[in-house]
Write an enzyme that holds these catalytic residues in place. Sequence first.
Site, short mmCIF file in Angstrom:
data_model
loop_
_atom_site.label_atom_id
_atom_site.label_comp_id
_atom_site.label_asym_id
_atom_site.label_seq_id
_atom_site.Cartn_x
_atom_site.Cartn_y
_atom_site.Cartn_z
N HIS A 72 -13.03 11.58 -2.16
CA HIS A 72 -13.95 10.44 -2.10
C HIS A 72 -14.78 10.52 -0.82
O HIS A 72 -14.23 10.55 0.27
CB HIS A 72 -13.17 9.12 -2.12
CG HIS A 72 -12.72 8.74 -3.49
ND1 HIS A 72 -12.32 7.47 -3.81
CD2 HIS A 72 -12.64 9.47 -4.62
CE1 HIS A 72 -11.99 7.43 -5.10
NE2 HIS A 72 -12.17 8.63 -5.60
N TYR A 201 -12.94 -2.76 -1.84
CA TYR A 201 -12.19 -3.77 -1.10
C TYR A 201 -13.00 -5.05 -1.17
O TYR A 201 -14.11 -5.11 -0.61
CB TYR A 201 -12.03 -3.36 0.37
CG TYR A 201 -11.06 -2.22 0.58
CD1 TYR A 201 -11.45 -0.89 0.40
CD2 TYR A 201 -9.74 -2.45 0.97
CE1 TYR A 201 -10.56 0.16 0.59
CE2 TYR A 201 -8.85 -1.41 1.18
CZ TYR A 201 -9.27 -0.11 0.99
OH TYR A 201 -8.38 0.92 1.18
N PRO A 293 -0.94 -2.66 3.76
CA PRO A 293 -1.59 -1.53 3.09
C PRO A 293 -3.12 -1.57 3.10
O PRO A 293 -3.75 -0.64 2.61
CB PRO A 293 -1.06 -1.61 1.65
CG PRO A 293 -0.60 -3.01 1.48
CD PRO A 293 -0.20 -3.51 2.83
N LYS A 297 -2.90 3.23 5.40
CA LYS A 297 -2.41 4.04 6.53
C LYS A 297 -0.92 4.38 6.50
O LYS A 297 -0.48 5.28 7.21
CB LYS A 297 -2.72 3.33 7.86
CG LYS A 297 -4.19 3.24 8.19
CD LYS A 297 -4.73 4.59 8.63
CE LYS A 297 -6.23 4.66 8.67
NZ LYS A 297 -6.84 5.52 7.68
N TYR A 385 -10.97 4.82 8.83
CA TYR A 385 -10.53 4.92 7.43
C TYR A 385 -10.21 6.37 7.03
O TYR A 385 -9.21 6.62 6.36
CB TYR A 385 -11.62 4.34 6.51
CG TYR A 385 -11.13 4.11 5.10
CD1 TYR A 385 -10.29 3.03 4.80
CD2 TYR A 385 -11.47 4.97 4.07
CE1 TYR A 385 -9.81 2.83 3.52
CE2 TYR A 385 -11.00 4.77 2.78
CZ TYR A 385 -10.17 3.70 2.52
OH TYR A 385 -9.69 3.50 1.24
C1 LIG Z 1 5.71 -1.27 -2.69
C2 LIG Z 1 4.98 -0.46 -1.66
C3 LIG Z 1 3.63 -0.16 -1.83
C4 LIG Z 1 2.95 0.59 -0.90
N1 LIG Z 1 1.61 0.83 -1.07
C5 LIG Z 1 0.96 1.54 -0.13
C6 LIG Z 1 -0.42 1.79 -0.26
O1 LIG Z 1 -1.06 1.37 -1.22
N2 LIG Z 1 -1.03 2.52 0.71
C7 LIG Z 1 -0.35 3.00 1.80
O2 LIG Z 1 -0.92 3.69 2.64
N3 LIG Z 1 0.96 2.78 1.94
C8 LIG Z 1 1.61 2.06 1.00
N4 LIG Z 1 2.92 1.84 1.15
C9 LIG Z 1 3.55 2.43 2.31
C10 LIG Z 1 3.93 3.88 2.05
O3 LIG Z 1 4.40 4.02 0.75
C11 LIG Z 1 4.97 4.24 3.07
O4 LIG Z 1 4.36 4.16 4.35
C12 LIG Z 1 5.58 5.62 2.87
O5 LIG Z 1 6.40 5.62 1.74
C13 LIG Z 1 6.39 6.01 4.11
O6 LIG Z 1 7.15 7.16 3.83
P1 LIG Z 1 8.56 7.36 4.50
O7 LIG Z 1 9.05 8.68 4.02
O8 LIG Z 1 8.46 7.09 5.94
O9 LIG Z 1 9.46 6.17 3.94
P2 LIG Z 1 9.99 5.88 2.46
O10 LIG Z 1 8.99 6.30 1.46
O11 LIG Z 1 10.44 4.46 2.47
O12 LIG Z 1 11.23 6.83 2.29
C14 LIG Z 1 12.47 6.55 2.92
C15 LIG Z 1 13.58 7.18 2.12
O13 LIG Z 1 14.81 6.98 2.80
C16 LIG Z 1 15.79 6.57 1.85
N5 LIG Z 1 16.83 5.81 2.55
C17 LIG Z 1 16.78 4.53 2.95
N6 LIG Z 1 17.92 4.18 3.54
C18 LIG Z 1 18.71 5.26 3.52
C19 LIG Z 1 20.03 5.51 3.97
N7 LIG Z 1 20.77 4.56 4.54
N8 LIG Z 1 20.56 6.74 3.79
C20 LIG Z 1 19.82 7.72 3.19
N9 LIG Z 1 18.57 7.53 2.72
C21 LIG Z 1 18.02 6.31 2.89
C22 LIG Z 1 15.02 5.78 0.84
O14 LIG Z 1 15.70 5.69 -0.41
C23 LIG Z 1 13.73 6.56 0.75
O15 LIG Z 1 13.78 7.56 -0.23
C24 LIG Z 1 3.62 1.08 0.23
C25 LIG Z 1 4.98 0.81 0.41
C26 LIG Z 1 5.66 0.04 -0.52
C27 LIG Z 1 7.11 -0.26 -0.29
#
Ligand SMILES: Cc1cc2nc3c(=O)[nH]c(=O)nc-3n(C[C@H](O)[C@H](O)[C@H](O)COP(=O)(O)OP(=O)(O)OC[C@H]3O[C@@H](n4cnc5c(N)ncnc54)[C@H](O)[C@@H]3O)c2cc1C
Length: 411
Positions: A72, A201, A293, A297, A385
């Site tokens: 995009h 947006y 969100p 980011k 952005y």
């Molecule tokens: C519903 C939702 C919608 C979102 N929409 C957007 C969006 O539109 N745009 C955007 O930029 N960001 C969005 N986000 C944020 C984005 O998805 C997250 O920033 C991203 O997933 C971060 O990745 P991560 O690997 O740090 O964490 P996560 O994706 O949360 O991964 C963490 C992992 O650790 C595991 N875990 C947790 N506790 C334990 C434990 N005790 N032992 C072992 N494993 C464990 C979990 O099961 C998970 O698989 C959204 C988040 C959510 C929750």
Amino acid sequence: MRTQVAIIGAGPAGLLLGQLLSRAGIDNVILERRSCAYVLSRIRAGVLEQGMVDLLREAGVSDRLDREGLVHEGVNLAFGGVLHRLDLKRLTGGSTVTVYGQTEVTQDLVEARRALGRPTVYEAEEVALHGIDTAAPRVSFRANGTQQELRCDFIAGCDGYHGVSRGAIPAGALATFERVYPFGWLGLLVDRPPAAEELVYARHERGFALCSMRSAARSRYYLQVPLEERAEDWTDEAFYDELRLRLPAEVAAALRTGPALEKSIAPLRSFVAEPMRFGRLFLAGDAAHIVPPTGAKGLNLAASDVRYLFDALREHYRDGSDAGIAAYSARALARVWKAERFSWWMTGLLHRFPGSSAFEDRMQQAELDYLVSSPAASAALAENYVGLPYHGEAGIGPLQPFRDGSGPPGR
Ligand SMILES: Cc1cc2nc3c(=O)[nH]c(=O)nc-3n(C[C@H](O)[C@H](O)[C@H](O)COP(=O)(O)OP(=O)(O)OC[C@H]3O[C@@H](n4cnc5c(N)ncnc54)[C@H](O)[C@@H]3O)c2cc1C
């Protein structure tokens, strides 16, 4: 069991770190609380900054992204019933964003890890961290009904906001900063082409709305809703009716509706934990910070943390230098805070806040008007952005000059 780097969590941060480490010949084991199927079914983010795309390429997991990702070059702001396009590519001197679902990123990383034969323990229960401030940290967990222990050199806490890693840092050593917003986003995923080619947006007196997408055939729409709302109380029709009301007429007319594949409400929160390293434990991604969100980011910050952490660990094992490890927290936080600021600002600009005054309402309108009429203001939004650069020592340093060597438009 012994490994070099124990990674807690198989979300995007943990999987991407594991992939980069494995390709660099650094041994790692991932412990994940959920099943693989559960992890792969989570519907989340979908807008990737250029820096994240580049990192996925470096990790060797970009074949499908390069084929199917939608590049995009612009993004739309809608207010007062009018659509305003910001030309991201022109405003930033060549940068773009890529639409590719987090679910797809995760799928690609899971498959790549399988192909490399690296171990991931799914459904690991009672994960607990020990000795993180010693030279011999350990992680205990239960899997397949047996108690196990993973000894390692370092632990990467990539286990999201609700994980256990952050809690392993002594309370006195951790400072947290938080803002909880008085509304949430009701999201709907549908297999229909998007209402607009690029994201919209929309600020509206009824509340914020976002038209996003995961592919040319799959759309993701959001509505600002009060926190007390429940997703199951919204029929698909009610959702689409409300969405149309908040969009400019031409976008509303182009909306293609269909049965929701998924509908859920996400609360909005800003959160940062400092520092992001304690002894031999590193926090990365949502384990250390959350953004609302609005600025797209969250996923991208997980990727930039992984960039800094991977570089630091590679420096340790390959070059015998711990300079990157010592700098990790400050380096990651400098970029995190700038993304926190942008996400907070975008949220304040576009949402209706309960109890806001007529003055505050006018301020939002004036700022939006300024944003789309001033090249300097448009450029400031655009460079945030598409994503600020990854470089820097204690801070991200001065922003990169535009890639074509010119200054910002209009100067
Ligand atoms: C519903 C939702 C919608 C979102 N929409 C957007 C969006 O539109 N745009 C955007 O930029 N960001 C969005 N986000 C944020 C984005 O998805 C997250 O920033 C991203 O997933 C971060 O990745 P991560 O690997 O740090 O964490 P996560 O994706 O949360 O991964 C963490 C992992 O650790 C595991 N875990 C947790 N506790 C334990 C434990 N005790 N032992 C072992 N494993 C464990 C979990 O099961 C998970 O698989 C959204 C988040 C959510 C929750």
